[in-house]
Design an enzyme around this catalytic site. Sequence first.
Site, PDB file in Angstrom:
ATOM      1  N   GLN A  58       0.846  -1.202   0.000  1.00 51.02           N
ATOM      2  CA  GLN A  58       0.000   0.000   0.000  1.00 51.02           C
ATOM      3  C   GLN A  58       0.871   1.238   0.000  1.00 51.02           C
ATOM      4  O   GLN A  58       0.358   2.353  -0.069  1.00 51.02           O
ATOM      5  CB  GLN A  58      -0.877   0.024   1.255  1.00 51.02           C
ATOM      6  CG  GLN A  58      -1.802  -1.153   1.368  1.00 51.02           C
ATOM      7  CD  GLN A  58      -2.855  -0.960   2.446  1.00 51.02           C
ATOM      8  OE1 GLN A  58      -4.012  -1.248   2.227  1.00 51.02           O
ATOM      9  NE2 GLN A  58      -2.470  -0.474   3.594  1.00 51.02           N
ATOM     10  N   ASN A  59       2.183   1.034   0.133  1.00 52.36           N
ATOM     11  CA  ASN A  59       3.076   2.181   0.276  1.00 52.36           C
ATOM     12  C   ASN A  59       3.375   2.814  -1.074  1.00 52.36           C
ATOM     13  O   ASN A  59       3.335   2.165  -2.115  1.00 52.36           O
ATOM     14  CB  ASN A  59       4.378   1.769   0.956  1.00 52.36           C
ATOM     15  CG  ASN A  59       4.129   1.322   2.381  1.00 52.36           C
ATOM     16  OD1 ASN A  59       3.083   1.622   2.938  1.00 52.36           O
ATOM     17  ND2 ASN A  59       5.066   0.602   2.949  1.00 52.36           N
ATOM     18  N   ILE A  60       3.710   4.084  -0.994  1.00 49.96           N
ATOM     19  CA  ILE A  60       3.947   4.879  -2.197  1.00 49.96           C
ATOM     20  C   ILE A  60       5.386   5.366  -2.231  1.00 49.96           C
ATOM     21  O   ILE A  60       5.736   6.236  -3.009  1.00 49.96           O
ATOM     22  CB  ILE A  60       2.984   6.094  -2.196  1.00 49.96           C
ATOM     23  CG1 ILE A  60       3.104   6.843  -0.852  1.00 49.96           C
ATOM     24  CG2 ILE A  60       1.555   5.647  -2.422  1.00 49.96           C
ATOM     25  CD1 ILE A  60       2.266   8.081  -0.762  1.00 49.96           C
ATOM     26  N   HIS A  89      -1.388   1.331  -4.394  1.00 48.38           N
ATOM     27  CA  HIS A  89      -1.719   2.752  -4.257  1.00 48.38           C
ATOM     28  C   HIS A  89      -0.768   3.638  -5.060  1.00 48.38           C
ATOM     29  O   HIS A  89      -0.690   4.846  -4.829  1.00 48.38           O
ATOM     30  CB  HIS A  89      -1.741   3.170  -2.783  1.00 48.38           C
ATOM     31  CG  HIS A  89      -2.900   2.581  -2.035  1.00 48.38           C
ATOM     32  ND1 HIS A  89      -2.999   2.575  -0.670  1.00 48.38           N
ATOM     33  CD2 HIS A  89      -4.017   1.950  -2.477  1.00 48.38           C
ATOM     34  CE1 HIS A  89      -4.124   1.973  -0.305  1.00 48.38           C
ATOM     35  NE2 HIS A  89      -4.749   1.579  -1.387  1.00 48.38           N
ATOM     36  N   CYS A 101       2.392  14.178 -16.625  1.00 47.01           N
ATOM     37  CA  CYS A 101       1.743  15.436 -16.982  1.00 47.01           C
ATOM     38  C   CYS A 101       0.246  15.194 -17.146  1.00 47.01           C
ATOM     39  O   CYS A 101      -0.164  14.245 -17.818  1.00 47.01           O
ATOM     40  CB  CYS A 101       2.340  15.959 -18.283  1.00 47.01           C
ATOM     41  SG  CYS A 101       1.386  17.302 -19.007  1.00 47.01           S
ATOM     42  N   CYS A 145       5.080  20.405 -16.589  1.00 49.19           N
ATOM     43  CA  CYS A 145       5.596  19.637 -17.716  1.00 49.19           C
ATOM     44  C   CYS A 145       6.530  20.498 -18.578  1.00 49.19           C
ATOM     45  O   CYS A 145       6.193  21.637 -18.923  1.00 49.19           O
ATOM     46  CB  CYS A 145       4.415  19.144 -18.555  1.00 49.19           C
ATOM     47  SG  CYS A 145       4.918  18.202 -19.997  1.00 49.19           S
ATOM     48  N   CYS A 155       4.556  20.985 -22.101  1.00 47.21           N
ATOM     49  CA  CYS A 155       3.310  21.751 -22.284  1.00 47.21           C
ATOM     50  C   CYS A 155       2.946  22.607 -21.080  1.00 47.21           C
ATOM     51  O   CYS A 155       1.887  23.227 -21.066  1.00 47.21           O
ATOM     52  CB  CYS A 155       2.161  20.815 -22.650  1.00 47.21           C
ATOM     53  SG  CYS A 155       1.759  19.691 -21.334  1.00 47.21           S
ATOM     54  N   GLY A 192       3.293  -4.562   8.933  1.00 54.67           N
ATOM     55  CA  GLY A 192       3.035  -3.140   9.178  1.00 54.67           C
ATOM     56  C   GLY A 192       1.812  -2.574   8.494  1.00 54.67           C
ATOM     57  O   GLY A 192       1.856  -1.482   7.940  1.00 54.67           O
ATOM     58  N   ASN A 196       2.993  -6.959  13.224  1.00 57.18           N
ATOM     59  CA  ASN A 196       2.467  -5.605  13.413  1.00 57.18           C
ATOM     60  C   ASN A 196       2.449  -5.285  14.895  1.00 57.18           C
ATOM     61  O   ASN A 196       2.078  -6.116  15.702  1.00 57.18           O
ATOM     62  CB  ASN A 196       1.035  -5.518  12.855  1.00 57.18           C
ATOM     63  CG  ASN A 196       0.654  -4.109  12.447  1.00 57.18           C
ATOM     64  OD1 ASN A 196       1.331  -3.514  11.614  1.00 57.18           O
ATOM     65  ND2 ASN A 196      -0.384  -3.569  13.042  1.00 57.18           N
TER      66      ASN A 196
END
Length: 252
Positions: free
Chosen positions: A105-107, A123, A131, A157, A160, A197, A223
Amino acid sequence: MTNTVAQAIEQAIAALQSATRIVAFSGAGISTDAGIPDFRSRGGLWEDDRLMELMSARGFRHDPAGFYQASLQLMPNLHRAQPTAAHQLLARLETQGKLTAVITQNIDGLHQAAGSRAVYEIHGSFRTGHCLDCRASYQMAAFYEQIERGEIRLPRCARCNAPIKPDVVLFGDLLPFAVWEGAVNAVEQCDLLLVLGSSLVVYPAAELPNLALKHGARLVIVNREPTDYDRLAHVVTPGELGDFGRLALTKL
Ligand code: NAD
Ligand code: ZN
């Protein structure tokens, strides 16, 4: 570390040793040791009410510069953080041919930074962006540093001049379907699902433990706080992921 936690870690390691098709599912808790706060722990990001609004798809449309400002204030280490022992453990298990996928789920991109290759980021990721107009794609770290130094407020961008949006799934966005489908396939074929976690409350990701159990896999949860799935798990390790990761790296 208490005796109970030490014993639970040993049991989790034993379960991993006897598994052959492990899938890991990680949440924000795997990256707190890397300096990125989670959402639901005490002092976690969720205690800030502004966040839900700013981090939504609508929030980004209304105030993209505010979105970047808030994200970098709340997760200042996101683009600087280094993988933890637990991230390294998963990369090693993959190299050994024992782990087939990491679903996260981490970004923060830390699984890839640790060397994991089969990673399903359900995620999305903050490391890359695109862009909103011509869809050109970008590596984001340099933009984050420019925002922090006050040189720009909004990444634009080069072709553009339209705003660039990080490739994250915001509240109100759809999950990337192909990624989700890949994650589900991996879970259906695993013999052990290792949860690291995650409070296991964000749907549909929180369905993955059910799916694994339905297909006969064992469930191992590491956890520090209890989850709703603890009673269904084969091993629950209620301690720190740092302790688990470091010890497991010495034995696996
Ligand atoms: P969560 O915040 O709901 O749960 C994190 C869980 O990890 C908690 O139950 C907490 O007790 C546990 N935890 C925290 N640090 C730990 C440690 N050192 N050892 C053991 N346990 C620890 O996280 P979630 O379920 O992943 O959901 C939050 C959502 O927010 C995700 O969808 C994710 O997209 C996003 N998010 C991502 C990051 C990141 O990329 N690092 C950070 C914050 C939020
Ligand atoms: Zn463009």
